[in-house]
Motif scaffolding. Structure first.
Motif, mmCIF file in Angstrom:
data_model
loop_
_atom_site.group_PDB
_atom_site.id
_atom_site.type_symbol
_atom_site.label_atom_id
_atom_site.label_comp_id
_atom_site.label_asym_id
_atom_site.label_seq_id
_atom_site.Cartn_x
_atom_site.Cartn_y
_atom_site.Cartn_z
ATOM 1 N N SER B 47 0.834 -1.208 0.000
ATOM 2 C CA SER B 47 0.000 0.000 0.000
ATOM 3 C C SER B 47 0.864 1.252 0.000
ATOM 4 O O SER B 47 0.531 2.245 -0.648
ATOM 5 C CB SER B 47 -0.927 0.007 1.211
ATOM 6 O OG SER B 47 -1.766 -1.113 1.187
ATOM 7 N N GLN B 90 -7.745 0.383 -0.283
ATOM 8 C CA GLN B 90 -8.278 -0.773 0.426
ATOM 9 C C GLN B 90 -9.588 -0.333 1.089
ATOM 10 O O GLN B 90 -9.643 0.744 1.651
ATOM 11 C CB GLN B 90 -7.278 -1.164 1.523
ATOM 12 C CG GLN B 90 -6.725 -2.545 1.395
ATOM 13 C CD GLN B 90 -5.480 -2.745 2.252
ATOM 14 O OE1 GLN B 90 -4.669 -1.849 2.434
ATOM 15 N NE2 GLN B 90 -5.330 -3.932 2.773
ATOM 16 N N ASP B 168 -6.115 -1.438 -4.735
ATOM 17 C CA ASP B 168 -5.533 -2.068 -3.555
ATOM 18 C C ASP B 168 -6.531 -3.068 -2.986
ATOM 19 O O ASP B 168 -7.515 -2.692 -2.363
ATOM 20 C CB ASP B 168 -5.178 -0.994 -2.514
ATOM 21 C CG ASP B 168 -4.197 -1.515 -1.477
ATOM 22 O OD1 ASP B 168 -3.952 -2.738 -1.461
ATOM 23 O OD2 ASP B 168 -3.684 -0.706 -0.684
ATOM 24 N N GLU B 169 -6.283 -4.323 -3.211
ATOM 25 C CA GLU B 169 -7.151 -5.406 -2.748
ATOM 26 C C GLU B 169 -8.628 -5.126 -3.001
ATOM 27 O O GLU B 169 -9.422 -5.046 -2.069
ATOM 28 C CB GLU B 169 -6.908 -5.665 -1.260
ATOM 29 C CG GLU B 169 -5.489 -6.119 -1.019
ATOM 30 C CD GLU B 169 -5.258 -6.577 0.400
ATOM 31 O OE1 GLU B 169 -6.196 -7.133 0.982
ATOM 32 O OE2 GLU B 169 -4.162 -6.371 0.907
HETATM 33 MG MG LIG Z 1 -2.164 -2.687 2.186
#
Ligand SMILES: [Mg+2]
Ligand SMILES: Nc1ncnc2c1ncn2[C@@H]1O[C@H](COP(=O)(O)OP(=O)(O)OP(=O)(O)O)[C@@H](O)[C@H]1O
Lengths: 269, 282
Positions: B47, B90, B168-169
């Motif tokens: 991240s 995220q 991010d994810e």
């Molecule tokens: Mg992360």
């Protein structure tokens, strides 16, 4: 960015001061602040300075780290000092137009500045060397007798520890949401007051939503573990005084005794 | 060459007791139109790394070039960079704030200074792209399900029409169906518009199915940067970093050990099916 705020932050280190009982540190800080206001003479302040400097040395918290807390109040500090410097009536020693500095003003401003600085240094030293949990534990124990007069001591301590715990969480959350909105082109810095206030909406709404969500989760988790207030609740690590704490209490007494002696000697001279 | 990282280091809370060297000497080039996967153990710095790409955090040392320009130059416009490099965080649903889904997605394009019509057209397209039906456009974003919120948040970035999309994810916490839907849509987007895509994920199956090239982070360093198959053929090393190859790769290796003549560089279920059928027909 936001995380650089250090007031009320714990600084992990392995020192005697860190290991002292939080009750002692609370009482000590309280006495220190009182001493700042009662023994405001030249020799008195020499003693106070020596005491503060040695405690900071022993605590192993780097001085520049503690001093960062001063940055936050530098404006207030300058304000107070300037006002005292120019507005105290008395024997003038310097004049420029309508501005004049008096001997009393100089003395007063110097004491005021030092006093404020010591106040911040002393109390931030306490928070630097004591975790929020210890601090609330200590406070709860100190105030415990007050429950006889119906003060909800346990609830106050619990609220305080939760509030303290939430500060870093909310700061982190603010940081995250700010970045997320900046990635969507938000601009928090430019524009007039109205525009800036409006630009905060995309930050504040998610922040409140998340604070409520977290509070809700926490309440749920506490209930799930059968929390029902302080009645009959025991502690995993009950506060107990050790040898070092008694020594520290003695040192505190000694400190006060020295200050009183200095005061009396000064009176005699 | 769209994004170039030149010896990037990043230290969190520099100069305090909580100092943390999160990113160490990263050199990296991302080309236009690539679909890149970024994997690594929790806390490995993924991240942190991607937040450098649109200038949200400034490297402690090193340089980043976007389309040939140094983004740390005095007169480089970071806001412009942020409109070209879209970053979906995220749990992006935590950033929703408007009173209706449409308005929320419209926030990004509006910030770009487009005229009202253009901004609304983009919002419309983005919502279509992520499969949010018109009946939901006037609903409050807080009334949606988790998966729907996630799509709305992704639409919020897509509506800005970035050249590079970083996710991010994006599938964390979604059910398998929702996961496949979102990844499928991203893949279509990549094929149709040639958008550069960087996908951060913990799912080896996801990267194996979609990306051409994998970056592996370990404790703040970039330890592998190779085509998907090459990375997964080094699964012994991945395991030491608390990662793994896709499960089919292990199955193929096991089959090979049992004496079947199958290739072991298989990473997706479909490939595995074809390979096994081939072997059985022999
Ligand atoms: Mg992360
Ligand atoms: N805001 C912050 N302040 C201080 N340290 C941080 C901050 N954000 C991340 N870190 C630290 O930097 C390191 C890298 O974190 P990062 O979030 O980049 O990891 P990650 O690879 O994205 O992990 P995950 O897979 O869990 O999302 C971690 O050790 C983390 O503790």
């Amino acid at each position: 960015m936001i995380r650089d705020i250090t007031i009320g932050q714990y600084y992990p280190a392995n020192s005697v001061i860190h290991r002292l009982d939080p009750r002692l540190k609370l009482v000590g800080t309280f006495l220190f602040i009182i001493s700042l206001f009662t023994f405001n003479t030249f020799y008195g302040y020499i003693a106070v300075t020596l005491f503060l400097v040695s405690v900071i040395k022993v605590s192993k918290v780097p001085f520049r780290f503690i001093a960062r807390g001063l940055k936050a109040v530098v404006v207030i500090l300058l304000f107070t000092v300037t006002f005292n410097l120019f507005l105290t009536p008395g024997d003038p020693i310097f004049k420029l137009g309508f501005l004049k500095i008096t001997r009393e003003g100089l003395r007063f401003a110097a004491f005021m500045g030092i006093r404020l600085m010591f106040l911040i240094l002393g109390s931030s030293l306490m928070t630097f060397t004591t975790t929020p949990n210890q601090l609330t534990d200590g406070l709860e124990k100190l105030l415990w007798p007050l429950r006889h007069i119906k003060v909800p001591v346990h609830e106050i301590a619990m609220m305080m520890s939760i509030a303290l715990r939430f500060i870093p969480i909310l700061l982190e959350e603010t940081d995250k949401i700010m970045k997320a909105q900046m990635a969507r082109g938000a601009d928090f810095e430019s524009g007039g007051i109205l525009k800036r206030a409006k630009s905060l909406i995309p930050l504040l709404v998610p922040l409140f939503v998340s604070a409520f969500r977290r509070a809700n989760d926490l309440a749920m988790a506490m209930e799930a573990r059968c929390y029902r207030g302080g009645e009959g609740r025991t502690k995993m690590k009950p506060l107990r005084y050790h040898g070092r704490d008694y020594v520290a209490y003695l040192i505190l007494l000694l400190y006060i005794a020295i200050l009183i002696t200095v005061r009396i000697l000064e009176g005699l001279l | 060459m769209q994004i170039i990282f030149d010896k990037i280091n990043y230290v969190y809370s520099s100069g305090t007791a909580f100092e943390r060297h999160a990113i160490k000497d990263i050199n990296l080039t991302i080309h236009k139109g690539e679909f890149v996967g970024l994997i690594g153990h929790t806390g490995s710095g993924k991240s942190t790394l991607i937040q450098h790409m649109n200038g949200l955090i400034k490297a402690t040392s090193g340089h980043i070039y976007f389309n040939g320009l140094d983004i740390y130059d005095q007169d480089y416009k970071l806001r412009e960079l942020r409109s070209k490099v879209g970053l979906v965080f995220q749990y992006p649903e935590h950033q929703l704030f408007e009173t209706s889904v449409f308005k929320d997605v419209n926030y990004g394009p509006k910030n770009l200074g487009l005229d009202k019509l253009e901004a609304e057209v983009r919002t419309y397209e983005a919502l279509k792209m992520v499969g949010i039906g018109e009946e939901l456009w006037d609903a409050s974003p807080f009334e949606l399900s988790g998966g729907q919120k996630r799509r709305v948040a992704i639409a919020g970035i897509l509506a800005m029409k970035p050249e590079v999309l970083i996710l991010d994810e994006p599938t964390a916490g979604l059910d398998p169906r929702g996961r496949d839907d979102i990844l499928e849509q991203i893949s279509v987007l990549h094929k149709e518009s040639g958008m550069t895509i960087i996908l951060v994920t913990h799912s080896m199956e996801d990267v194996a199915n979609y990306v051409d090239r994998i970056l592996v982070m370990n404790q703040g360093s970039l330890v592998m940067d190779e085509p998907t198959k090459t990375v997964f053929s080094r699964y012994k090393e991945l395991e030491q970093m608390h990662l793994a190859a896709p499960q089919v790769t292990y199955i193929m290796n096991a089959l090979k050990q049992e004496g079947f003549h199958v290739a072991t560089d298989i990473t997706t279920v479909n490939e595995a099916k074809l390979e096994i059928l081939k072997e059985l027909k022999k």
